[in-house]
Structure formats: C-alpha cells, structure tokens
Design an enzyme around this catalytic site. Sequence first.
Site, short mmCIF file in Angstrom:
data_model
loop_
_atom_site.label_atom_id
_atom_site.label_comp_id
_atom_site.label_asym_id
_atom_site.label_seq_id
_atom_site.Cartn_x
_atom_site.Cartn_y
_atom_site.Cartn_z
N HIS A 78 0.80 -1.26 0.10
CA HIS A 78 -0.07 -0.02 0.09
C HIS A 78 0.78 1.18 -0.08
O HIS A 78 0.55 2.30 -0.64
CB HIS A 78 -0.98 0.09 1.13
CG HIS A 78 -1.78 -1.21 1.17
ND1 HIS A 78 -2.71 -1.42 2.32
CD2 HIS A 78 -2.35 -2.08 0.32
CE1 HIS A 78 -3.20 -2.45 2.16
NE2 HIS A 78 -3.12 -2.84 0.73
N HIS A 138 -0.24 -11.04 -5.06
CA HIS A 138 0.99 -10.49 -4.81
C HIS A 138 2.23 -11.67 -5.37
O HIS A 138 3.24 -11.15 -6.11
CB HIS A 138 1.26 -10.46 -3.29
CG HIS A 138 0.45 -9.38 -2.82
ND1 HIS A 138 0.28 -8.00 -3.13
CD2 HIS A 138 -0.25 -9.57 -1.85
CE1 HIS A 138 -0.54 -7.74 -2.44
NE2 HIS A 138 -0.97 -8.28 -1.62
N HIS A 158 -9.04 -1.94 -5.19
CA HIS A 158 -8.13 -2.38 -4.33
C HIS A 158 -7.12 -3.37 -5.09
O HIS A 158 -5.98 -3.09 -4.71
CB HIS A 158 -8.63 -2.86 -3.06
CG HIS A 158 -7.71 -3.10 -1.97
ND1 HIS A 158 -7.12 -2.09 -1.29
CD2 HIS A 158 -6.61 -4.18 -1.67
CE1 HIS A 158 -5.89 -2.61 -0.57
NE2 HIS A 158 -5.78 -3.95 -0.67
N ASP A 203 -3.17 -2.77 -5.21
CA ASP A 203 -2.09 -3.40 -4.88
C ASP A 203 -1.14 -3.84 -5.94
O ASP A 203 -0.09 -3.92 -5.75
CB ASP A 203 -2.67 -4.91 -4.46
CG ASP A 203 -3.16 -5.19 -3.16
OD1 ASP A 203 -2.74 -4.42 -2.23
OD2 ASP A 203 -4.07 -5.85 -2.61
#
Length: 300
Positions: free
Chosen positions: A78, A264, A237, A241
């Site tokens: 973030h 991720h 969101h 990311d």
Amino acid sequence: MVKQRTLNRVVKASGIGLHSGQKVMINFIPHTVDGGIVFRRIDLDPPVDIPANALLIQEAFMCSNLVTGDIKVGTIEHVMSAIAGLGIDNLIVEVSASEVPIMDGSAGPFIYLLMQGGLCEQDAPKKFIKILKPVEALIDDKKAIFSPHNGFQLNFTIDFDHPAFAKEYQSATIDFSTETFVYEVSEARTFGFMKDLDYLKANNLALGASLDNAIGVDDTGVVNEEGLRFADEFVRHKILDAVGDLYLLGHQIIAKFDGYKSGHALNNQLLRNVQSDPSNYEIVTFNDEKDCPIPYVSVT
C-alpha cells in the site's frame, strides 16, 4: 526534462501492524538521486536497509514482504502504491517493526502523509521501464500479463461467486496518472472474509485486523456499517495492490497490465519474468514533459 522526485522534508506517523497488531512508527525521509525506494528497520541495532526490489520478495502470502537474510519488512504494497502514484523515485521509508502499518487498509493515508512532505524535483532524469513485447506469468487459471502500451493502463478482473461481489463490479480499467490514482484507486481498502479471521489469528496473522482497516465480508455481504466506498471497491483495491507490487521493478512502467485473479505472488513472478530477458524492456527518459505518456501531479 521529466525529473526524478523525492520529498522536501521528513514526515513521521504511526499506525498498527496488520499482522502483529503492534504500534509501528513510520518515517518518510528524502533520498538522493538514483537512491531508489529503501525500507529501513530502525528497531534494529544497527538499522538495516532493504531496497524495494522485486528480487527480494521471498514471501507473498496475503501481502508483499521484502526479505534480506533473516530481516523482513512486510505489507509494503500500500505504501509502495502511494509512492508510485505520486511519482516518487527516491525515498527512505523507516519503520520500527517488521511490517508497515496498515492505516485504514488503503493507500489514502500514505498519499496524505507524503503530500505533507512536499514533492521535490531532483536534477536528474526520471527513468521509466518501457515494455517492448508481451510478458506473462501464469499460475493455474490466474494470469498477469504485460504488453506494449504508450502509457500505463491496468485492467483487472476478480472472480468471486459470493453475494457481496456483484458480477458487474468485478472488472475495472484505470489509465494511470496521479489524478486517476488518487481519486479512483488510492482510497480502496483491503478486504477479507470473516470466516478466515479465526484461522489467521491462530497462526499469528491478522492480529491487528479490524473493520477500521479492512472491509469485512461474511456469508451474506459486507459487514462494515458504512458499506463500500465504491461499488467496485474490491477490484479497485486489487489494482491498488498491483500498482504497488509492480513498482518493485524499480521505475515506473510504461505498458498495459492485464490481471485475472492475480495476487502478490503472481505479480512478483511477472516482474521476475520481465527481468529474466533484457530484450523484454528498455530504460527510457523524456527530455520534454509533453512526450511523457504518464501524467504526474505538478511539483510547485
């Protein structure tokens, strides 16, 4: 010339670690030309610096963690996203623990803090990574793909068969600029399923998680009384990311990014695939701001 950026002055703040549940101090320190983004563990003696480098991501379950030796800085995505959104090239991020504070679960508080430090141009050209040919990373049915594009466009699709996730709000596209990032992406919060929380806490994860720093989802819908900030906040969101994860390549990317159920780990694998072949990209600079395909907020 499009120049590199850092901050004018130091900014200090604190928050709660998402996984540790402990108070964490975070300081933003101006850094030198070509210094890049560096995380510094100031709770250690002597302090340890870890550069924000895709090749140092060794763990990527639920968050992006930088690791060197046995030293870690976790949950960096973030703050990295906010740094990328403002076009900051050089910055030292000091933290007093092994993770960045979660704040409200979005990049919004970090945008605010960084703007308090004031943006400062440096006397050196800003470097961009221009993707020259398609590069992809695949895990099962999940995909993360770069392709050549004159700008930085992010297309993302999630796929949840759940009452909280309306089908028409599971895809989004953003043409990246400071303005679109700040107003359309930065305030989108992280989310999690309430049924997973007990398991996570039993494994010493998410000890700091609450409805103040995440969107909680139960079997029927969103638990937070205030609801969602955007109808498609979940997928926004995921774009947030991705912006943070992809900035670990070291410079702003000029490309189109397509993510399907990517997280991720897959985002990081995509960066490693880019770096595995030097013919995938080139480093470019711009002598004239009008030629730069990515609009940044002006430095005044």
